[in-house]
Design an enzyme around this catalytic site. Structure first.
Site, PDB file in Angstrom:
ATOM      1  N   CYS A 129       0.830  -1.214   0.000  1.00  0.00           N
ATOM      2  CA  CYS A 129       0.000   0.000   0.000  1.00  0.00           C
ATOM      3  C   CYS A 129       0.862   1.261   0.000  1.00  0.00           C
ATOM      4  O   CYS A 129       0.360   2.350  -0.250  1.00  0.00           O
ATOM      5  CB  CYS A 129      -0.943   0.009   1.197  1.00  0.00           C
ATOM      6  SG  CYS A 129      -0.093   0.086   2.774  1.00  0.00           S
ATOM      7  N   ASP A 188       2.230   2.680   2.548  1.00  0.00           N
ATOM      8  CA  ASP A 188       2.114   3.474   3.767  1.00  0.00           C
ATOM      9  C   ASP A 188       3.351   3.315   4.652  1.00  0.00           C
ATOM     10  O   ASP A 188       3.984   2.259   4.666  1.00  0.00           O
ATOM     11  CB  ASP A 188       0.863   3.065   4.552  1.00  0.00           C
ATOM     12  CG  ASP A 188      -0.398   3.465   3.801  1.00  0.00           C
ATOM     13  OD1 ASP A 188      -0.275   4.257   2.858  1.00  0.00           O
ATOM     14  OD2 ASP A 188      -1.481   2.992   4.162  1.00  0.00           O
ATOM     15  N   CYS A 194      -2.956   5.416   5.459  1.00  0.00           N
ATOM     16  CA  CYS A 194      -4.416   5.411   5.459  1.00  0.00           C
ATOM     17  C   CYS A 194      -4.966   5.738   6.846  1.00  0.00           C
ATOM     18  O   CYS A 194      -4.242   5.735   7.840  1.00  0.00           O
ATOM     19  CB  CYS A 194      -4.908   4.043   5.015  1.00  0.00           C
ATOM     20  SG  CYS A 194      -4.678   2.798   6.280  1.00  0.00           S
ATOM     21  N   CYS A 227      -2.769  -2.800   8.513  1.00  0.00           N
ATOM     22  CA  CYS A 227      -2.472  -1.467   9.055  1.00  0.00           C
ATOM     23  C   CYS A 227      -2.102  -1.576  10.540  1.00  0.00           C
ATOM     24  O   CYS A 227      -1.236  -0.845  11.024  1.00  0.00           O
ATOM     25  CB  CYS A 227      -3.668  -0.542   8.880  1.00  0.00           C
ATOM     26  SG  CYS A 227      -4.473  -0.679   7.269  1.00  0.00           S
TER      27      CYS A 227
END
Ligand code: FES
Length: 147
Positions: free
Chosen positions: A33, A35, A58, A102
């Site tokens: 992603c 991140d 995110c 996450c």
């Protein structure tokens, strides 16, 4: 899709920022992603007296890092090493399945920060036994990122 707790931590994240002269800094990123998360810790007498984070990612990653700092603040280093992404998810009242990674980022950034602290001070912790940042990052799809 997101709990009120997730929304609250996303809109009003706790402990955002940097710690000057931090005792440990952990940086991790997720290749898929893109991140990135960085966690700073200040340690006194084996207790995490202060913890701050910066997350370029995110909303779930921001909420996960925020709630993780609340869980960890005031813990001993050894106890902090036992904190899992499952605890982070529970504290958030749940995360959608596609957002589980996450919370893994928060667990990994914390571990990396403690590893940095341990390495700088020549300390050994039970919870870091067998921890290899490179290997672990491979397993969790996480890499070191320079800001
Ligand atoms: Fe990657 Fe959330 S989508 S950390």
């Amino acid at each position: 899709m997101y709990t009120d707790i997730v929304m609250d931590h996303f809109m009003n994240p706790r402990n955002v920022g940097e710690i000057e002269n931090a005792d440990g800094i952990g940086e991790v990123g997720n290749i898929k992603c893109g991140d990135i998360m960085r966690i700073y810790i200040k340690v006194e007498n084996d207790v995490i007296e202060d913890i701050k984070f910066k997350t370029f990612g995110c909303g779930s990653a921001i909420a996960a890092s925020s709630v993780a700092t609340e869980i960890i603040m005031g813990m001993t280093v050894e106890d902090a090493l036992k904190v899992t992404n499952k605890q982070v998810i529970d504290a958030l009242g749940g995360l959608p399945p596609v957002k589980i990674h996450c919370s893994v980022l928060a667990e990994q950034a914390l571990k990396a920060a403690i590893y940095d602290y341990a390495t700088k001070n020549n300390l050994e912790f039970e919870g870091l036994k067998g921890y290899n940042p490179v290997e672990d990052h491979d397993h969790h799809d996480v890499v070191d990122i320079e800001f």
